[in-house]
Design a protein around this motif. Structure first.
Motif, short mmCIF file in Angstrom:
data_model
loop_
_atom_site.label_atom_id
_atom_site.label_comp_id
_atom_site.label_asym_id
_atom_site.label_seq_id
_atom_site.Cartn_x
_atom_site.Cartn_y
_atom_site.Cartn_z
N VAL A 36 0.82 -0.99 -0.08
CA VAL A 36 -0.11 -0.08 -0.07
C VAL A 36 0.65 1.19 -0.12
O VAL A 36 0.52 2.26 -0.71
CB VAL A 36 -0.90 -0.08 1.24
CG1 VAL A 36 -1.61 1.17 1.35
CG2 VAL A 36 -1.87 -1.25 0.95
N ARG A 37 1.76 1.26 0.91
CA ARG A 37 2.71 2.45 0.94
C ARG A 37 3.58 2.65 -0.54
O ARG A 37 3.62 3.93 -1.02
CB ARG A 37 3.95 2.17 1.92
CG ARG A 37 4.99 3.27 2.09
CD ARG A 37 6.01 2.94 3.13
NE ARG A 37 7.47 3.15 2.63
CZ ARG A 37 7.95 3.38 1.57
NH1 ARG A 37 7.28 2.98 0.43
NH2 ARG A 37 9.23 3.47 1.55
N MET A 38 3.83 1.60 -1.05
CA MET A 38 4.68 1.74 -2.40
C MET A 38 3.65 2.32 -3.41
O MET A 38 4.08 3.17 -4.07
CB MET A 38 5.28 0.54 -2.81
CG MET A 38 5.89 0.33 -4.07
SD MET A 38 6.54 -1.17 -5.04
CE MET A 38 7.04 -2.20 -3.18
N VAL A 39 2.44 1.92 -3.54
CA VAL A 39 1.71 2.42 -4.52
C VAL A 39 1.15 3.70 -4.17
O VAL A 39 0.89 4.62 -5.25
CB VAL A 39 0.42 1.26 -4.65
CG1 VAL A 39 -0.70 1.90 -5.67
CG2 VAL A 39 0.96 0.04 -5.13
N CYS A 40 0.64 3.92 -3.04
CA CYS A 40 0.37 5.29 -2.69
C CYS A 40 1.43 6.41 -2.85
O CYS A 40 1.06 7.39 -3.32
CB CYS A 40 0.04 5.55 -1.08
SG CYS A 40 -1.65 4.62 -0.55
N GLU A 41 2.59 6.02 -2.67
CA GLU A 41 4.00 6.85 -2.89
C GLU A 41 3.87 7.27 -4.59
O GLU A 41 3.81 8.51 -4.89
CB GLU A 41 5.07 6.59 -2.41
CG GLU A 41 6.26 7.19 -2.71
CD GLU A 41 7.63 6.79 -2.21
OE1 GLU A 41 8.64 7.42 -2.61
OE2 GLU A 41 7.58 5.91 -1.72
N LEU A 43 1.36 7.05 -6.59
CA LEU A 43 0.20 8.07 -7.01
C LEU A 43 0.25 9.14 -6.52
O LEU A 43 0.04 10.15 -7.23
CB LEU A 43 -1.03 7.26 -6.53
CG LEU A 43 -1.28 5.87 -7.18
CD1 LEU A 43 -2.65 5.12 -6.33
CD2 LEU A 43 -1.55 5.73 -8.50
N VAL A 44 0.77 9.54 -5.26
CA VAL A 44 0.92 10.98 -4.79
C VAL A 44 1.92 11.61 -5.63
O VAL A 44 1.52 12.88 -6.10
CB VAL A 44 1.00 10.83 -3.05
CG1 VAL A 44 1.41 12.06 -2.57
CG2 VAL A 44 -0.17 10.27 -2.55
N MET A 109 1.75 -0.97 -9.68
CA MET A 109 0.77 -0.53 -8.91
C MET A 109 -0.37 -1.71 -9.29
O MET A 109 -0.99 -2.45 -8.48
CB MET A 109 -0.06 0.93 -9.27
CG MET A 109 -1.42 0.68 -8.91
SD MET A 109 -2.21 2.51 -9.25
CE MET A 109 -2.36 2.12 -11.46
N LEU A 110 -0.40 -2.20 -10.76
CA LEU A 110 -1.26 -3.26 -11.15
C LEU A 110 -0.98 -4.41 -10.45
O LEU A 110 -1.81 -5.25 -10.42
CB LEU A 110 -1.51 -3.13 -12.52
CG LEU A 110 -1.86 -1.77 -13.19
CD1 LEU A 110 -1.82 -1.67 -14.82
CD2 LEU A 110 -3.10 -1.57 -12.88
N LYS A 111 0.56 -4.63 -10.26
CA LYS A 111 0.83 -6.08 -9.67
C LYS A 111 0.55 -6.13 -8.47
O LYS A 111 0.41 -7.02 -7.63
CB LYS A 111 2.32 -6.16 -10.04
CG LYS A 111 2.82 -6.66 -11.60
CD LYS A 111 1.93 -7.64 -12.01
CE LYS A 111 2.59 -7.95 -13.41
NZ LYS A 111 1.83 -8.99 -14.08
N LYS A 112 0.70 -5.05 -7.53
CA LYS A 112 0.55 -4.99 -6.23
C LYS A 112 -0.93 -4.96 -5.56
O LYS A 112 -1.07 -5.50 -4.57
CB LYS A 112 1.48 -4.09 -5.47
CG LYS A 112 2.88 -4.13 -5.69
CD LYS A 112 3.37 -5.13 -4.90
CE LYS A 112 4.98 -5.18 -5.08
NZ LYS A 112 5.44 -6.59 -4.28
N MET A 113 -1.69 -4.33 -6.51
CA MET A 113 -3.15 -4.12 -5.82
C MET A 113 -3.82 -5.19 -6.37
O MET A 113 -3.61 -5.83 -7.34
CB MET A 113 -3.57 -2.95 -6.24
CG MET A 113 -2.96 -1.65 -5.68
SD MET A 113 -3.19 -1.64 -3.81
CE MET A 113 -1.66 -2.32 -3.22
N ASP A 114 -5.01 -5.58 -5.73
CA ASP A 114 -6.10 -6.79 -6.15
C ASP A 114 -7.15 -6.23 -7.01
O ASP A 114 -7.59 -6.90 -7.83
CB ASP A 114 -6.57 -7.26 -4.89
CG ASP A 114 -5.64 -8.02 -4.04
OD1 ASP A 114 -4.85 -8.81 -4.75
OD2 ASP A 114 -5.52 -7.80 -2.75
#
Length: 133
Positions: A36-41, A43-44, A109-114
């Motif tokens: 979540v941290r990696m993807v939020c970083e 995106l922000v 992001m696409l790999k880490k999120m469901d």
């Protein structure tokens, strides 16, 4: 649901990220926190760096919902229309010097999120990411 409002000012991406990560909803997701941290970083930083190229008064609204099954984070901005789901997937099999610049963060992001959903509604980019718990 937790709602946060930010001004995506250059140089403030890490402050925005820190606020999101320290909400009780996100901070309590120990088993998926790194993803979540990696993807939020990603995106922000993208909103701060690219959504408002003329640096007019912009905004980034973040909604966070968590239940026993998943955490969902929705980011809304009124910046330049950008659908990350339409970005060409990078060829990660090529040597680094032959790869195109950009797109790797979206790939991650696409790999880490469901689940990842994008829509352009009322002149807003609305991106929702979801991770199962």
């Amino acid at each position: 649901m937790r709602q946060l409002h930010f001004q995506p000012i250059a140089g403030k991406a890490l402050d925005i990220l820190d606020t999101i990560l320290h909400t009780p909803e996100v901070a309590s997701c120990k088993e998926v926190f790194g993803d979540v941290r990696m993807v939020c970083e990603e995106l922000v930083v993208n909103v701060v760096d690219y959504a408002y190229p003329d640096r007019t008064d912009g905004y980034l609204d973040v909604e966070i919902e968590k239940d026993e099954h998943a955490i969902a984070i929705r980011l809304k901005d009124g910046g330049v229309a950008f659908n990350p789901l339409e970005v060409e997937t990078p060829d990660i099999t090529k040597p680094m010097e032959e790869r195109q610049i950009g797109g790797l963060g979206i790939f991650i992001m696409l790999k880490k999120m469901d689940a990842v959903n994008y829509e352009r509604t009322d002149n807003e980019n609305v991106l929702t990411i979801k991770k199962w718990l």
